[in-house]
Design an enzyme around this catalytic site. Sequence first.
Site, mmCIF file in Angstrom:
data_model
loop_
_atom_site.group_PDB
_atom_site.id
_atom_site.type_symbol
_atom_site.label_atom_id
_atom_site.label_comp_id
_atom_site.label_asym_id
_atom_site.label_seq_id
_atom_site.Cartn_x
_atom_site.Cartn_y
_atom_site.Cartn_z
ATOM 1 C CD GLU A 77 -3.030 -0.356 2.464
ATOM 2 O OE1 GLU A 77 -2.934 0.739 3.077
ATOM 3 O OE2 GLU A 77 -3.727 -1.315 2.847
ATOM 4 C CG ASP B 199 -3.604 7.713 8.840
ATOM 5 O OD1 ASP B 199 -3.852 8.255 7.754
ATOM 6 O OD2 ASP B 199 -3.409 6.482 8.981
ATOM 7 C CE1 TYR C 197 -7.819 -2.203 6.611
ATOM 8 C CE2 TYR C 197 -6.544 -1.428 4.743
ATOM 9 C CZ TYR C 197 -6.703 -1.575 6.111
ATOM 10 O OH TYR C 197 -5.749 -1.081 6.980
HETATM 11 O O1 LIG Z 1 -1.439 1.446 10.803
HETATM 12 P P1 LIG Z 1 -2.120 0.140 11.112
HETATM 13 O O2 LIG Z 1 -2.809 0.159 12.478
HETATM 14 O O3 LIG Z 1 -1.189 -1.054 10.904
HETATM 15 O O4 LIG Z 1 -3.322 -0.031 10.018
HETATM 16 C C1 LIG Z 1 -3.023 -0.136 8.597
HETATM 17 C C2 LIG Z 1 -3.078 1.260 8.061
HETATM 18 O O5 LIG Z 1 -1.887 1.910 8.425
HETATM 19 C C3 LIG Z 1 -3.237 1.495 6.545
HETATM 20 O O6 LIG Z 1 -3.973 0.511 5.888
HETATM 21 C C4 LIG Z 1 -3.851 2.856 6.517
HETATM 22 C C5 LIG Z 1 -3.126 4.012 6.599
HETATM 23 N N1 LIG Z 1 -3.977 5.082 6.734
HETATM 24 C C6 LIG Z 1 -5.287 4.605 6.788
HETATM 25 C C7 LIG Z 1 -6.506 5.273 6.968
HETATM 26 C C8 LIG Z 1 -7.695 4.517 6.990
HETATM 27 C C9 LIG Z 1 -7.642 3.100 6.805
HETATM 28 C C10 LIG Z 1 -6.404 2.417 6.636
HETATM 29 C C11 LIG Z 1 -5.252 3.176 6.652
#
Ligand SMILES: O=P(O)(O)OC[C@@H](O)[C@@H](O)c1c[nH]c2ccccc12
Length: 268
Positions: free
Chosen positions: A49, A60, A174
């Site tokens: 990603e 975030d 997801y």
């Molecule tokens: O950071 P984590 O807790 O490992 O989760 C994945 C996430 O970082 C990535 O998929 C993502 C980054 N920013 C996001 C905003 C919403 C959903 C998902 C995301």
Amino acid sequence: MNRIDAAFARLQAEGRTALIPFITVGDPDIDTSVDIIRKLAEAGADMIELGVPYSDPLADGPVIQRASERALVHRITILDCMQVAEDARKAGADLPFILFTYYNPVLQLGLESFFSLIANKGISGLIIPDLPIEEDEEVRGLAEAANIHLIPLVAPTSHDRVVRIAAKARGFVYCVSSLGVTGVRSDFHAGIDEFLRSVRDAANVPIAVGFGISSREQVERMAKQADGVIVGSAIVRRIEESLPLLNDPATKEEGLNRIRDYVATLKV
Ligand SMILES: O=P(O)(O)OC[C@@H](O)[C@@H](O)c1c[nH]c2ccccc12
């Protein structure tokens, strides 16, 4: 065939789980992002990603917010993210890339311009976390025309929307493991097992779990019910911790290998 579909087909044949790292492109800089992607591929990542840094990453947690701030110092654009994907592929990281962006940068470009920018650049998937299914018709059509999978998110609070979201899903669904923002967690939403079963029942594509995953034990747990795991903050935190090494040419390789060695522990 879309490269995400091919990756999941291969993994299913091998009985393995997709490891899908998230990084913020341009953190700490464009060239290092290419190096990090190369190391993620060495560590066993199955697709990556690529996060477009954004000034208001509302979903975030602090780790990715800080990564966005570091990247925005270089004024990273979606075009830069395309270049990073192309350079990483040339450097040997020949993986499916999923572009991750909030909706605002897409709207600022305009949908037609955005898709003309990312089409035929090796992008296989697109995640726009703040684009609800009720408003994604035009984006979906443009993505399908470009053979780019628009990957939807479902959360434990999605309830009856899970069926509608999963029915339209391309690439994978997801599954957000917890409520709240991204960030490493020691436990997940109480009803996560039932939630993942409901998504599995509704989806005709693989399902992957993200939010809070940082250890091999957590990956192994999620692998029992999902076809893939997404790990972002735990990797982005290691990039942050390695910045002193990454920013010195004499120790950059050591810093990159630290990231690689951590990510390799998550491949099951
Ligand atoms: O950071 P984590 O807790 O490992 O989760 C994945 C996430 O970082 C990535 O998929 C993502 C980054 N920013 C996001 C905003 C919403 C959903 C998902 C995301």
